[in-house]
Design a protein around this motif. Structure first.
Motif, PDB file in Angstrom:
ATOM      1  N   SER A 135       0.849  -1.194   0.000  1.00 13.11           N
ATOM      2  CA  SER A 135       0.000   0.000   0.000  1.00 13.11           C
ATOM      3  C   SER A 135       0.884   1.243   0.000  1.00 13.11           C
ATOM      4  N   HIS A 136       0.449   2.256  -0.742  1.00  8.14           N
ATOM      5  CA  HIS A 136       1.275   3.447  -0.897  1.00  8.14           C
ATOM      6  C   HIS A 136       0.490   4.688  -0.491  1.00  8.14           C
ATOM      7  N   MET A 137       1.108   5.848  -0.638  1.00 10.13           N
ATOM      8  CA  MET A 137       0.491   7.087  -0.186  1.00 10.13           C
ATOM      9  C   MET A 137      -0.752   7.450  -1.002  1.00 10.13           C
ATOM     10  N   GLY A 138      -0.862   6.921  -2.210  1.00  8.56           N
ATOM     11  CA  GLY A 138      -2.102   7.111  -2.963  1.00  8.56           C
ATOM     12  C   GLY A 138      -3.270   6.441  -2.258  1.00  8.56           C
ATOM     13  N   HIS A 139      -3.025   5.219  -1.714  1.00  8.64           N
ATOM     14  CA  HIS A 139      -4.053   4.562  -0.907  1.00  8.64           C
ATOM     15  C   HIS A 139      -4.351   5.393   0.340  1.00  8.64           C
ATOM     16  N   ALA A 140      -3.288   5.873   0.983  1.00  9.98           N
ATOM     17  CA  ALA A 140      -3.472   6.678   2.192  1.00  9.98           C
ATOM     18  C   ALA A 140      -4.320   7.905   1.897  1.00  9.98           C
ATOM     19  N   ARG A 141      -4.121   8.504   0.728  1.00  7.98           N
ATOM     20  CA  ARG A 141      -4.892   9.699   0.351  1.00  7.98           C
ATOM     21  C   ARG A 141      -6.386   9.415   0.435  1.00  7.98           C
ATOM     22  N   SER A 142      -6.807   8.290  -0.132  1.00  5.97           N
ATOM     23  CA  SER A 142      -8.233   7.963  -0.125  1.00  5.97           C
ATOM     24  C   SER A 142      -8.706   7.513   1.243  1.00  5.97           C
ATOM     25  N   TYR A 143      -7.981   6.593   1.865  1.00  6.85           N
ATOM     26  CA  TYR A 143      -8.522   5.948   3.053  1.00  6.85           C
ATOM     27  C   TYR A 143      -8.415   6.819   4.298  1.00  6.85           C
ATOM     28  N   ILE A 144      -7.384   7.656   4.412  1.00  8.75           N
ATOM     29  CA  ILE A 144      -7.353   8.614   5.520  1.00  8.75           C
ATOM     30  C   ILE A 144      -8.442   9.660   5.314  1.00  8.75           C
ATOM     31  N   SER A 145      -8.594  10.146   4.069  1.00  9.63           N
ATOM     32  CA  SER A 145      -9.612  11.163   3.795  1.00  9.63           C
ATOM     33  C   SER A 145     -11.011  10.643   4.101  1.00  9.63           C
ATOM     34  N   PHE A 146     -11.314   9.415   3.658  1.00  3.41           N
ATOM     35  CA  PHE A 146     -12.633   8.857   3.938  1.00  3.41           C
ATOM     36  C   PHE A 146     -12.800   8.552   5.425  1.00  3.41           C
TER      37      PHE A 146
END
Length: 728
Positions: A135-146
């Motif tokens: 998992s990378h920061m692109g995943h973090a972008r979505s899942y932290i935001s949601f």
């Protein structure tokens, strides 16, 4: 006010039909003799009807009826009753219109008033990861935001959120990567000689360079060029060593270096040759199972709440088959050579449906459509099976080297888009309140989800609100796993804490592009430090000696001014959160509140006065509660960021008595030294304060009238490090 005389239980109908007034008066007096008839200040409907029956006051012998009659008559004349005061009329306040939550809905590309379909319950589906790599920061972008949005809807707006997310564990990328890993591992286990490695890499480089020459996308071409350069750099030394007949150990070492540098193009080459021979389904399940576990570990490290329900494609194949069958039955799909496709033209021309609701301008984009179908599903033969190039696969006939499940159309596997529709439909039903995903999933993935789901449920509202998080760039450059330009979550957490990452996301809009860079993270770290200093100052104020009554201090103009600003800031925060959950403006309002509070504290201390304890406590509690709402603070401490960790819980509470003893001792020594004019002792005290303790992460400050403890957090961090080293 309420009724004066009669309850609804009293049958007064006979009074209304009694023509003899004297008889009615006797009955009325008898009834009133056992009841209170001055319970209110205005007559009821019953009072009025009975009063109108009597043409004159009752005779004096009917005491109760006469008293009641005079009371009603006085009220009708508007004159006050002797001995009674009439309550003054009350006027309701005009009030004000409070802002209501609006969310940016991708279906309308505007902010819409949020209205859940079922009272306070919010049904929410979020597209989860395709688990074939870290998992990378692109995943973090979505899942932290949601996660932030979800927490705010639950904890701030008090919605009852039911959150469902999927794991894609069947996909073209997973199939290809699983085969490649399996074949490359087999190749390594054979321990090929250096000459064989050299020959195979040269063979693999041919088709790779042909692919490089055909690539037109500049980002992808640059990535392939970097890979080719790395292989070329490792090829040269090995070829030179072989030609010069260097030692076997040197040749083998160089061969291993080449094998590592060329593993990507070599695994592609091996897959092209032998991929169709990989038939064991378990090979395709081990890879996603491992990376799903890593994903959950990463989400836990980021303090992202787990979903209420998690669905995996591999566990829903029977439901997916049934979903496809009903789409066929409803006339919106067709079978071709063992695969099933969605008929976009028929759907688009049906009276109550529309195709491409999210991005209508992208309909017909062949590049996007082919990416949506997957690398293993875009051969010329497969494309020719479709009635239209816009049609997409609901069910794919499995080829050799691919996992398969039974279906009415033969052995096959689910298409990409159908998985979310079937799984979300199974859990949330025919319509959900919110569907979330990354911005790049709008077309074709989410548009195709909408089409096939509305074809299945025969409605036009499968999703009410579509939320899409913005892109993430790295220092201004596009981030992409396929381009090998990404930072894993573990790498990011090695540089910053989960709280700092979350603060960085909170300081930006959830729906806009976020640039992950040193500047972004420095801003988040500074914000954290800024808040932490305020919390430490408030804790210090609250620690000052005080009896029970002394904590309630008189408010002067400064307190009134700060409190008024406090309520204005809270109102501004509420307005910002109602405005599409604008956390960026919210964080700025919180920063402004802390700045004003710091100014107030400094002003009071400069006047050698203590800041108002209760006001400071209220502000600190509010800020802490908001940060807890956002998921930036864990734990039960009422004020500020928690300190300590496993093995050193409640560190501040544990450490404070020792620091207090040290502070009191130092203050006593300094007092004696001042009285005795012993400068050497004063100097030693200052050395403890300025040199010795700072090395341990503790800062003591001198204040008029009492000792002051500050920067407890730094001390606790040092002790936490000590605990981790000594297992205590």
């Amino acid at each position: 006010m309420c009724a004066v005389l009669f309850s609804t239980a009293f049958d007064y109908g006979f009074l209304l039909h009694t023509s003899e007034e004297a008889t009615a008066t006797v009955a009325l007096n008898e009834y009133l003799s056992s009841r209170s008839y001055l319970a209110g200040f205005s007559p009821s409907r019953v009072d009025q009807e009975v009063f109108e029956l009597l043409h004159r006051p009752p005779a004096p012998q009917h005491v109760h009826a006469l008293r009641w009659y005079r009371h009603i008559a006085a009220l009708q004349r508007g004159t006050p009753i002797k001995g009674k005061r009439v309550q003054h009329p009350w006027s309701a306040p005009a009030g004000s219109n409070l802002p209501k939550l609006r969310l940016y809905n991708s279906l309308t590309r505007t902010k819409e008033l949020f209205v859940p379909q079922n009272g306070n319950k919010v049904s929410w589906y979020c597209c989860g990861p395709t688990v074939y790599d870290a998992s990378h920061m692109g995943h973090a972008r979505s899942y932290i935001s949601f996660d932030i949005l979800r927490r705010i809807l639950m904890n701030y707006f008090k919605y009852d959120v039911f959150y469902c997310m999927n794991i894609t564990d069947i996909d073209d990328k997973i199939i290809r990567r699983a085969r490649q890993n399996y074949l490359l591992e087999q190749y390594r286990e054979k321990k090929p000689a250096a000459a064989q490695v050299l020959q195979d890499v040269l063979s693999a480089r041919g088709p790779f360079q042909a692919k490089l020459a055909e690539t037109t996308d500049p980002d992808k071409k640059q990535m392939l060029e970097r890979l080719d350069s790395a292989v070329a750099a490792a090829l040269g030394p090995l070829q030179g060593a072989v030609e010069s007949k260097a030692g076997e150990a040197d040749i083998q070492r160089l061969a291993q270096v080449l094998l590592e540098k060329a593993k990507d193009l070599l695994s592609d080459w091996l897959d092209a040759q032998f991929g169709s021979q990989v038939t064991e389904n378990s090979i395709f399940s081990l890879l996603p199972k491992f990376w799903e576990g890593e994903y959950h570990n990463d989400m836990d490290a980021l303090n992202v709440l787990p979903p209420d329900v998690l669905t995996r494609v591999s566990e829903y194949c029977p439901e997916i088959v049934d979903f496809v069958k009903k789409i066929l039955d409803n006339g919106f799909g067709y079978e071709s050579n063992g695969s099933v496709y969605f008929d976009t033209a028929k759907f688009a021309t049906s009276q109550k449906h529309a195709y491409g609701k999210l991005v209508p301008e992208a309909v017909g984009d062949m590049k996007a459509l082919q990416e949506g179908e997957g690398d293993l599903s875009v051969s010329a033969d497969q494309l020719s099976e479709k009635r239209s190039q816009n049609d997409f696969a609901l069910w794919k006939a499995s080829k050799p080297g691919e996992p398969s499940w039974d279906s009415p159309w033969g052995k096959g596997r689910p298409g990409w888009h159908i998985e979310c529709s079937a799984m979300a439909g199974s859990i949330l039903g025919e319509s959900m309140d919110i569907h979330g995903g990354g911005f790049d999933l709008r077309f074709p993935h989410h548009d195709n989800e909408l089409a096939q789901s509305e074809a299945y449920f025969e409605n036009d509202h499968w999703v009410r609100y579509f939320l899409h998080t913005g892109h993430l760039t790295i220092a201004g450059c596009k981030m992409s796993k396929s381009l090998k330009n990404f930072i894993t979550i573990k790498d990011a957490l090695a540089q910053n804490t989960a709280r700092q990452l979350r603060l960085a996301f909170l300081m930006h809009s959830w729906k806009d592009t976020l640039d992950y860079s040193s500047n972004t993270m420095e801003s988040a770290v500074h914000y954290e430090k800024f808040l932490n200093e305020f919390f430490l100052n408030v804790k210090d104020i609250l620690r000052a000696p005080c009896d029970v009554t002394g904590q309630f201090e008189k408010w002067e103009a400064a307190e009134m001014e700060l409190n008024e600003s406090f309520y204005e800031r809270k109102a501004a925060v509420h307005a910002a959160l109602c405005d599409n959950v604008d956390t960026r403006s919210t964080m700025e309002e919180m920063r402004a509140l802390v700045t004003q509070s710091n100014t107030y504290i400094a002003s009071r201390k400069s006047s050698k006065l203590q800041p108002n304890r209760m006001l400071m406590k209220s502000i600190a509690l509010y800020l802490t509660d908001m940060l807890k709402t956002f998921g930036a603070i864990e734990g039960t401490e009422p004020i500020g960021f928690p300190v300590g960790g496993d093995g050193c819980l409640q560190m501040e509470t544990t450490v404070m008595p020792y620091l207090k003893v040290l502070s009191d001792f130092r203050e006593s020594v300094r007092k004696i030294a001042r009285e005795q004019n012993v400068t050497e002792v004063l100097q030693l005290c200052d050395v403890v304060r300025n040199d010795t303790l700072p090395e341990l992460g503790v800062r003591l400050e001198d204040h008029e009238g009492f000792p002051h403890l500050s920067n407890v957090l730094e001390c606790c961090r040092w002790l936490r490090h000590y605990c981790s080293r000594h297992d205590s």
